[in-house]
Design a protein around this motif. Structure first.
Motif, PDB file in Angstrom:
ATOM      1  N   PHE A 165       0.831  -1.200   0.000  1.00  0.00           N
ATOM      2  CA  PHE A 165       0.000   0.000   0.000  1.00  0.00           C
ATOM      3  C   PHE A 165       0.868   1.253   0.000  1.00  0.00           C
ATOM      4  CE2 PHE A 165      -2.253   3.298   2.451  1.00  0.00           C
ATOM      5  CZ  PHE A 165      -3.309   3.519   1.582  1.00  0.00           C
ATOM      6  N   TRP A 166       1.909   1.279   0.831  1.00  0.00           N
ATOM      7  CA  TRP A 166       2.778   2.447   0.901  1.00  0.00           C
ATOM      8  C   TRP A 166       3.503   2.673  -0.418  1.00  0.00           C
ATOM      9  CZ3 TRP A 166       7.881   3.684   0.309  1.00  0.00           C
ATOM     10  CH2 TRP A 166       8.254   4.953   0.754  1.00  0.00           C
ATOM     11  N   LEU A 187       4.700  11.141   3.422  1.00  0.00           N
ATOM     12  CA  LEU A 187       4.567   9.691   3.229  1.00  0.00           C
ATOM     13  C   LEU A 187       5.687   8.938   3.935  1.00  0.00           C
ATOM     14  CD1 LEU A 187       3.482   9.285  -0.501  1.00  0.00           C
ATOM     15  CD2 LEU A 187       2.176   8.689   1.535  1.00  0.00           C
ATOM     16  N   LEU A 197       2.555   1.766  -3.441  1.00  0.00           N
ATOM     17  CA  LEU A 197       1.587   2.264  -4.424  1.00  0.00           C
ATOM     18  C   LEU A 197       1.266   3.734  -4.195  1.00  0.00           C
ATOM     19  CD1 LEU A 197      -0.874  -0.751  -4.754  1.00  0.00           C
ATOM     20  CD2 LEU A 197       0.804   0.051  -6.433  1.00  0.00           C
ATOM     21  N   LEU A 198       1.139   4.118  -2.942  1.00  0.00           N
ATOM     22  CA  LEU A 198       0.867   5.518  -2.624  1.00  0.00           C
ATOM     23  C   LEU A 198       2.039   6.402  -3.017  1.00  0.00           C
ATOM     24  CD1 LEU A 198      -1.440   7.102  -1.353  1.00  0.00           C
ATOM     25  CD2 LEU A 198      -0.352   6.800   0.853  1.00  0.00           C
ATOM     26  N   ALA A 199       3.250   5.955  -2.730  1.00  0.00           N
ATOM     27  CA  ALA A 199       4.446   6.711  -3.101  1.00  0.00           C
ATOM     28  C   ALA A 199       4.592   6.790  -4.623  1.00  0.00           C
ATOM     29  CB  ALA A 199       5.681   6.080  -2.481  1.00  0.00           C
ATOM     30  N   THR A 215       2.161   6.640  -6.828  1.00  0.00           N
ATOM     31  CA  THR A 215       1.125   7.558  -7.315  1.00  0.00           C
ATOM     32  C   THR A 215       1.551   9.005  -7.107  1.00  0.00           C
ATOM     33  OG1 THR A 215      -0.558   5.925  -6.772  1.00  0.00           O
ATOM     34  CG2 THR A 215      -1.308   8.179  -7.118  1.00  0.00           C
ATOM     35  N   THR A 216       2.132   9.283  -5.962  1.00  0.00           N
ATOM     36  CA  THR A 216       2.607  10.641  -5.683  1.00  0.00           C
ATOM     37  C   THR A 216       3.687  11.051  -6.680  1.00  0.00           C
ATOM     38  OG1 THR A 216       2.153  10.329  -3.337  1.00  0.00           O
ATOM     39  CG2 THR A 216       3.611  12.132  -3.919  1.00  0.00           C
TER      40      THR A 216
END
Length: 150
Positions: A78-79, A108, A81-83, A85-86
């Motif tokens: 999850f982390w 993040l 993917l979030l990074a 995306t950012t």
């Protein structure tokens, strides 16, 4: 204290849990999922035939370590993917201000580090609690644990 269990049985059961604590400390240097179950597995395999209590507590410790590894892996995915995306938003030019990217990515990193520390503290506290229970001859079932070994 459970007087029916001898000191040796209680020590073996407690060792199954404390082996998980060693795993947490070793894995904190290099958080590799599923590595944490190796130490409890070794202790459990050596002592499981001595008494059913050792077998039960060893299975519980291994199940906890495997479950926490899965939760850690899901959080890591999850982390990432979030990074990712950012980073993609910053690269695509949707946000014209590069400082926003730096701020978001910094947050993040900070939140990810805080989450890992809280996760490790939770694991340490629960493992110590389980080891104390086992040393008293009491069964302990870890919270948030999936049952892999029945």
């Amino acid at each position: 204290m459970n007087e029916l269990l001898d000191q040796s049985t209680r020590r073996w059961a407690m060792s199954c849990h404390l082996a998980g604590l060693v795993s947490v400390l070793v894995c904190s240097a290099a958080p590799i999922p599923f590595l944490g179950a190796i130490f409890p597995l070794i202790v459990w395999r050596m002592g499981r035939d001595r008494h059913p209590f050792i077998d039960e507590q060893g299975r519980s410790a291994i199940n906890f370590q495997l479950s926490m590894s899965i939760y850690l892996l899901i959080g890591l995915i999850f982390w990432v993917l979030l990074a990712f995306t950012t980073c993609m938003v910053a690269i695509s030019g949707v946000t014209p201000n590069v400082n926003i990217f730096g701020t978001l990515f910094g947050w993040l990193l900070f939140l990810g580090a805080i989450a890992i520390v809280l996760f490790a503290l939770f694991m340490i506290a629960v493992i110590i609690f389980a080891a104390v229970k086992a040393s008293k001859g009491q069964s302990y079932s870890y919270p948030f644990t999936m049952r892999f070994l029945q």
